[in-house]
Design a protein around this motif. Sequence first.
Motif, PDB file in Angstrom:
ATOM      1  N   ARG A  67      13.838   0.585  -3.311  1.00 13.20           N
ATOM      2  CA  ARG A  67      13.557   2.329  -3.154  1.00 13.20           C
ATOM      3  C   ARG A  67      12.023   1.903  -3.313  1.00 13.20           C
ATOM      4  NH1 ARG A  67      12.659   7.390  -2.514  1.00 13.20           N
ATOM      5  NH2 ARG A  67      13.732   8.267  -1.039  1.00 13.20           N
ATOM      6  N   PRO A  68      11.582   2.978  -2.330  1.00 15.81           N
ATOM      7  CA  PRO A  68       9.515   2.857  -2.813  1.00 15.81           C
ATOM      8  C   PRO A  68       9.640   4.293  -3.505  1.00 15.81           C
ATOM      9  CG  PRO A  68      10.321   3.564  -0.607  1.00 15.81           C
ATOM     10  CD  PRO A  68      11.419   2.461  -1.069  1.00 15.81           C
ATOM     11  N   LYS A  69       8.665   4.756  -4.671  1.00 14.13           N
ATOM     12  CA  LYS A  69       8.960   5.319  -5.426  1.00 14.13           C
ATOM     13  C   LYS A  69       8.035   6.699  -3.952  1.00 14.13           C
ATOM     14  CE  LYS A  69       7.693   3.113  -9.363  1.00 14.13           C
ATOM     15  NZ  LYS A  69       7.777   2.203  -9.124  1.00 14.13           N
ATOM     16  N   GLY A  70       8.615   7.836  -4.253  1.00  9.77           N
ATOM     17  CA  GLY A  70       7.855   9.253  -3.924  1.00  9.77           C
ATOM     18  C   GLY A  70       8.225   9.603  -2.995  1.00  9.77           C
ATOM     19  N   SER A  71       7.886   9.907  -1.825  1.00 12.09           N
ATOM     20  CA  SER A  71       9.042  10.706  -0.701  1.00 12.09           C
ATOM     21  C   SER A  71       7.406   9.947   0.424  1.00 12.09           C
ATOM     22  CB  SER A  71       9.074  12.261  -0.435  1.00 12.09           C
ATOM     23  OG  SER A  71       7.351  13.062  -1.313  1.00 12.09           O
ATOM     24  N   LEU A  72       8.140  10.925   1.369  1.00 11.58           N
ATOM     25  CA  LEU A  72       6.862  11.060   2.899  1.00 11.58           C
ATOM     26  C   LEU A  72       5.836  10.953   2.366  1.00 11.58           C
ATOM     27  CD1 LEU A  72       6.247   9.994   6.074  1.00 11.58           C
ATOM     28  CD2 LEU A  72       7.313  11.737   6.305  1.00 11.58           C
ATOM     29  N   SER A  73       5.717  12.276   1.282  1.00  6.97           N
ATOM     30  CA  SER A  73       4.026  13.119   1.347  1.00  6.97           C
ATOM     31  C   SER A  73       3.181  12.057   0.828  1.00  6.97           C
ATOM     32  CB  SER A  73       4.120  14.190   0.809  1.00  6.97           C
ATOM     33  OG  SER A  73       5.285  14.348  -0.284  1.00  6.97           O
ATOM     34  N   ASP A  74       4.255  10.938  -0.324  1.00  8.67           N
ATOM     35  CA  ASP A  74       3.153  10.070  -1.573  1.00  8.67           C
ATOM     36  C   ASP A  74       3.126   9.355  -0.486  1.00  8.67           C
ATOM     37  OD1 ASP A  74       4.189  11.965  -3.696  1.00  8.67           O
ATOM     38  OD2 ASP A  74       5.902  11.538  -3.631  1.00  8.67           O
ATOM     39  N   SER A  75       3.398   8.815   0.174  1.00  6.30           N
ATOM     40  CA  SER A  75       3.424   7.640   1.337  1.00  6.30           C
ATOM     41  C   SER A  75       2.243   7.099   1.508  1.00  6.30           C
ATOM     42  CB  SER A  75       4.236   7.464   2.534  1.00  6.30           C
ATOM     43  OG  SER A  75       3.606   8.237   3.533  1.00  6.30           O
ATOM     44  N   VAL A  76       1.258   8.392   1.291  1.00  7.76           N
ATOM     45  CA  VAL A  76      -0.017   7.598   2.147  1.00  7.76           C
ATOM     46  C   VAL A  76      -1.464   7.471   0.661  1.00  7.76           C
ATOM     47  CG1 VAL A  76      -0.277   9.470   4.062  1.00  7.76           C
ATOM     48  CG2 VAL A  76      -0.674   9.840   2.079  1.00  7.76           C
ATOM     49  N   ALA A  77      -0.166   7.644  -0.413  1.00  7.82           N
ATOM     50  CA  ALA A  77      -0.838   7.313  -1.415  1.00  7.82           C
ATOM     51  C   ALA A  77      -0.396   6.060  -2.235  1.00  7.82           C
ATOM     52  CB  ALA A  77      -1.041   8.680  -2.409  1.00  7.82           C
ATOM     53  N   LEU A  78      -0.095   5.130  -1.945  1.00  3.63           N
ATOM     54  CA  LEU A  78      -0.392   4.062  -2.806  1.00  3.63           C
ATOM     55  C   LEU A  78      -1.316   3.212  -2.815  1.00  3.63           C
ATOM     56  CD1 LEU A  78       3.414   2.523  -0.952  1.00  3.63           C
ATOM     57  CD2 LEU A  78       3.216   4.399  -2.384  1.00  3.63           C
ATOM     58  N   ILE A  79      -1.794   3.344  -2.290  1.00  2.16           N
ATOM     59  CA  ILE A  79      -3.026   2.036  -2.218  1.00  2.16           C
ATOM     60  C   ILE A  79      -3.850   2.686  -3.198  1.00  2.16           C
ATOM     61  CG2 ILE A  79      -5.195   0.857  -1.682  1.00  2.16           C
ATOM     62  CD1 ILE A  79      -3.402   0.891   1.212  1.00  2.16           C
ATOM     63  N   GLY A  80      -3.677   1.553  -4.917  1.00  3.36           N
ATOM     64  CA  GLY A  80      -5.100   2.006  -5.203  1.00  3.36           C
ATOM     65  C   GLY A  80      -6.619   0.958  -5.505  1.00  3.36           C
ATOM     66  N   ASP A  81      -6.009  -0.132  -5.922  1.00  5.69           N
ATOM     67  CA  ASP A  81      -6.747  -1.533  -5.678  1.00  5.69           C
ATOM     68  C   ASP A  81      -7.039  -2.308  -4.194  1.00  5.69           C
ATOM     69  OD1 ASP A  81      -8.491  -3.689  -7.154  1.00  5.69           O
ATOM     70  OD2 ASP A  81      -7.178  -4.269  -6.511  1.00  5.69           O
ATOM     71  N   TRP A  82      -7.377  -2.166  -3.772  1.00  4.65           N
ATOM     72  CA  TRP A  82      -7.818  -2.348  -2.170  1.00  4.65           C
ATOM     73  C   TRP A  82      -6.780  -4.164  -2.016  1.00  4.65           C
ATOM     74  CZ3 TRP A  82      -6.278  -0.969   2.428  1.00  4.65           C
ATOM     75  CH2 TRP A  82      -7.158  -2.346   3.995  1.00  4.65           C
ATOM     76  N   ASP A  83      -7.467  -5.424  -3.246  1.00  6.98           N
ATOM     77  CA  ASP A  83      -6.712  -6.829  -3.201  1.00  6.98           C
ATOM     78  C   ASP A  83      -5.534  -6.239  -3.532  1.00  6.98           C
ATOM     79  OD1 ASP A  83      -9.332  -7.054  -2.335  1.00  6.98           O
ATOM     80  OD2 ASP A  83      -9.980  -7.639  -4.538  1.00  6.98           O
ATOM     81  N   GLU A  84      -5.060  -5.943  -4.996  1.00  7.62           N
ATOM     82  CA  GLU A  84      -3.537  -5.755  -5.197  1.00  7.62           C
ATOM     83  C   GLU A  84      -1.994  -4.810  -3.740  1.00  7.62           C
ATOM     84  OE1 GLU A  84      -3.503  -3.222  -8.537  1.00  7.62           O
ATOM     85  OE2 GLU A  84      -4.195  -4.650  -9.683  1.00  7.62           O
TER      86      GLU A  84
END
Length: 171
Positions: A67-84
Amino acid sequence: MPNQDYVLTMARYNRWQNENLLAATDGLSPDERRKDRGAFFGSIERTFSHILWADMMWLHRFSGTPRPKGSLSDSVALIGDWDEFRQLRGRLDGQILQWAHDVSSDWFEGNLRWTSGMAHREFSMPRKTVVMQLFNHQTHHRGQIHAMLTAAGAQPGATDLPFMPEIYASA
C-alpha cells in the motif's frame, strides 16, 4: 465490459503514455515542473505524483502489492528526486502490465471490497467497474499534464490508442 484483453491494452497504453509525457517533461526545468499551472493538483509534478499514488493504491487493492504511504492529501508529494521518480514510475508500469498479463478471467467477476481512507467507509463495487476506474483516472490526469506541458511549450507525442507503437502494443 473489462476483461483481460481490456486490461492488457490499457496497461500497455498506460506505459506508453507515461513514457511519452515523462519524455516531454524532461525538457523542463525543475521549477517549470513544479510551477502551479492552475490544474486540480497545481503542477505537472504534483499531478504525476498523484497518479503514481493512486495507481499504487488500486494495484494494492487488486493484487496485494504494498500500500502506498500516506493519504490522498499526501499523494501530491511523493516526488523528491525526478530521476528516482521516473524509475519508480517505470517499475510500477511494469507491475501493472504484469498484473494485466497474469489476471484470470474469473477475477473480473464479483465485487471488490476496500476501505477508503478519504471517505472513511467501506466500499464494495464490481471489479469490472473499479478496473475501469484505474485506467480512466490515469487518462484523466494525464490529459491535465498534457495540457500543462503544451502550455509550457513542451511537445508531447500522440495520445490516441490507434497510434500506439507496436513496441508497446505487444508488450
